[in-house]
Design an enzyme around this catalytic site. Structure first.
Site, PDB file in Angstrom:
ATOM      1  N   ARG A 284     -28.930  33.151 -27.084  1.00 53.55           N
ATOM      2  CA  ARG A 284     -27.901  32.151 -26.779  1.00 53.55           C
ATOM      3  C   ARG A 284     -27.089  32.487 -25.536  1.00 53.55           C
ATOM      4  O   ARG A 284     -26.339  31.642 -25.046  1.00 53.55           O
ATOM      5  CB  ARG A 284     -26.975  31.990 -27.989  1.00 53.55           C
TER       6      ARG A 284
ATOM      7  N   THR B 270     -31.950  44.215 -38.806  1.00 57.32           N
ATOM      8  CA  THR B 270     -31.032  45.350 -38.700  1.00 57.32           C
ATOM      9  C   THR B 270     -31.512  46.562 -39.486  1.00 57.32           C
ATOM     10  O   THR B 270     -31.339  47.707 -39.049  1.00 57.32           O
ATOM     11  CB  THR B 270     -29.636  44.932 -39.190  1.00 57.32           C
TER      12      THR B 270
ATOM     13  N   ASN C 129     -22.298  36.455 -28.743  1.00 58.25           N
ATOM     14  CA  ASN C 129     -23.624  35.855 -28.845  1.00 58.25           C
ATOM     15  C   ASN C 129     -23.837  34.722 -27.850  1.00 58.25           C
ATOM     16  O   ASN C 129     -24.937  34.188 -27.763  1.00 58.25           O
ATOM     17  CB  ASN C 129     -23.861  35.325 -30.259  1.00 58.25           C
TER      18      ASN C 129
ATOM     19  N   ARG D 153     -10.147  48.598   3.584  1.00 54.95           N
ATOM     20  CA  ARG D 153     -11.429  49.073   3.078  1.00 54.95           C
ATOM     21  C   ARG D 153     -11.358  50.568   2.758  1.00 54.95           C
ATOM     22  O   ARG D 153     -10.357  51.224   3.069  1.00 54.95           O
ATOM     23  CB  ARG D 153     -12.524  48.761   4.098  1.00 54.95           C
TER      24      ARG D 153
ATOM     25  N   TYR E   8      -8.647  44.687  14.117  1.00 52.64           N
ATOM     26  CA  TYR E   8      -9.557  45.555  13.375  1.00 52.64           C
ATOM     27  C   TYR E   8      -9.331  46.999  13.793  1.00 52.64           C
ATOM     28  O   TYR E   8      -9.325  47.320  14.990  1.00 52.64           O
ATOM     29  CB  TYR E   8     -11.015  45.169  13.633  1.00 52.64           C
TER      30      TYR E   8
ATOM     31  N   ASN F 205       2.266  50.306  18.067  1.00 52.97           N
ATOM     32  CA  ASN F 205       2.202  48.850  17.944  1.00 52.97           C
ATOM     33  C   ASN F 205       0.825  48.410  18.418  1.00 52.97           C
ATOM     34  O   ASN F 205       0.487  48.570  19.597  1.00 52.97           O
ATOM     35  CB  ASN F 205       3.294  48.184  18.785  1.00 52.97           C
TER      36      ASN F 205
ATOM     37  N   ASN G  27     -16.179  50.912  17.087  1.00 46.32           N
ATOM     38  CA  ASN G  27     -16.493  52.233  16.557  1.00 46.32           C
ATOM     39  C   ASN G  27     -17.983  52.498  16.381  1.00 46.32           C
ATOM     40  O   ASN G  27     -18.371  53.625  16.089  1.00 46.32           O
ATOM     41  CB  ASN G  27     -15.771  52.445  15.216  1.00 46.32           C
TER      42      ASN G  27
END
Length: 456
Positions: A15, A79, A226, A332, A365, A376, A385
């Site tokens: 289900r 079971t 379920n 990040r 960035y 600043n 980079n």
């Protein structure tokens, strides 16, 4: 107390309408099975056995825990048949075997311990609860004196039996030696042609072994999954309970119904959290931290008095005292902000440190950079980079000023107090205390005319 724990996790979960094994679906960012395994750690069992079947390889690969044993139920014939597969793995020294379900994730450790204690290696203990709607659950049958006679599965129950509200939750604790004997005597003489573990109750009664019902503390901890509907319901129950715990500890939540914690959230005093925030992994919020609406924060530490404005995304970062982040900022992994740092709208910081008072307020960035105090950093500027093969660092000294729309091509060092003129692209170091400009000379052409599209 010596203890075996057996977790049934072999079902397909038809289900759920998913190719993923049912027990690997998640509540609060953790698989259903792993919730149960995490609870088992506190019980300190001699042996913990997981019965797998559908998607066994995926389930076994994802399950985490010390000393886990796995047995496979192939095919799945009920079971009782599942427990038969685990009998050879049980520790004979453990007088009690506790049976839990991998799709019932919120079982409390205290409840599981009480169930095992009720067995004490001598009695068959069933975890039960009364439900207003008992559809789908096995019903507890009692005699006139209230003693437990047996369990009848919903599919096999008569109309009168289906009116019983006390249900068997699917979890029990049994004397290990008796469990082995009873399970091997099971038959599949029922509507489904399956081997029901619940049939051992009648066997215990017939042998004169005491059968006791241990009530669960609440409905939520015994609810199974379920279907996607039940999964979503359990998610909201978990989150609401977590929100209430946070508020009782003093956290101010704008709306407890709109909070998602998918890991561990540690909050100091006077923390405020607005709506629709998601916390994942391990998150620490210091005194007086304020989190704006619609933020996602994962594996981060945010120190005293910092403010995270709305729609910011923070992962694997450290935010210093009194820092301001966002709105729409992204930190990040490896981002470390000092005291009073400002990271403004649409600024991304990756694997970089910003010393106290540094500012990058707009559309910028910073990747693989060490930024000094009070720098600043202008709008639209980036650290270039990556050279196509390797990452390189940019060093910006204290009190430097980086103009708008600059490109700093790493590896490069901008000295203390230096100024980089707007629009510059630097590929060499900029000396301390000097103005560095790297752009073409501006020219105006007085007789130039814009091209005109020819008429047809």
């Amino acid at each position: 107390m010596a203890l075996n724990i057996v977790i049934m996790a072999a079902g397909k979960g038809t289900r759920m309408k998913s190719a993923r094994p049912k027990v690997l679906h998640r509540v609060a960012g953790t698989s259903l099975l792993q919730h149960v395994l995490n609870t088992c750690v506190t019980l300190q069992a001699n042996r913990t056995i997981v019965i797998t079947g559908h998607g066994a390889e995926a389930v076994e690969a994802e399950a985490r825990g010390d000393g886990l044993s796995f047995v496979r139920q192939m095919p799945q014939l009920g079971t009782g048949h599942a427990i038969q597969q685990a009998l050879g793995t049980l520790d004979e020294r453990a007088a009690t075997t506790l049976i839990l379900n991998g799709d019932v994730p919120l079982i409390r450790a205290d409840t599981a311990r009480q169930l095992a204690d009720a067995c004490a290696g001598e009695r068959l203990a069933l975890l039960t609860i009364e439900l207003a709607d008992a559809t789908g659950y096995g019903r507890i049958r009692r005699d006139a004196g209230g003693g437990v006679l047996g369990i009848v599965e919903h599919k096999d129950a008569s109309e009168a039996e289906r009116s019983i509200r006390e249900i068997y939750t699917g979890m029990m604790a049994a004397p290990t030696a008796a469990l082995k004997r009873w399970v091997m005597a099971l038959t599949n003489d029922n509507v489904q042609g399956e081997y029901y573990l619940t049939d051992i109750v009648a066997m215990a009664v017939a042998e004169g072994v005491p059968v006791v019902a241990t009530p669960a503390a609440g409905e939520t901890e015994v609810l199974g999954v379920n279907s996607p509907l039940q999964l979503a319901d359990l998610e909201r129950r978990f989150q609401r309970a977590n929100a209430e715990t946070l508020m009782e500890a003093g956290v101010r939540l704008a709306d407890p119904a709109r909070l998602d914690v998918r890991g561990t959230l540690h909050c100091a005093s006077e923390v405020e959290i607005d709506v629709n925030c998601v916390f994942e992994g391990e998150v620490h919020l210091g005194d007086g931290v304020r989190i704006g609406a619609n933020c996602v924060i994962r594996d981060a530490r945010i120190d005293t008095g910092a403010v995270i404005h709305p729609f910011s995304h923070i992962e694997g970062a450290q935010v210093g005292p009194g820092a301001l982040v966002g709105p729409f900022a992204r930190l990040r992994p490896g981002a470390v902000l000092g005291e009073g740092v400002h990271i403004g709208n649409f600024v991304e910081v990756k694997n970089s440190t910003l010393a106290d008072g540094a500012k990058a307020n707009h559309l910028a960035y910073l990747g693989d950079a060490d930024v000094g105090a009070r720098v600043n950093y202008g709008a639209g500027s980036i650290t270039a980079n990556y050279d196509g093969a390797n990452k390189h660092r940019t060093i910006i000294g204290a009190d430097a000023h980086i103009g708008s729309n600059c490109v700093l091509v790493a590896p490069i060092t901008v000295g203390e107090g230096a100024t980089v003129g707007g629009g510059s692209t630097l590929s060499k170091d900029a000396p301390a205390g000097q103005l560095t400009v790297a752009r073409a000379r501006q020219a105006s052409l007085p007789n130039w005319k814009r091209p005109i599209k020819a008429k047809r």
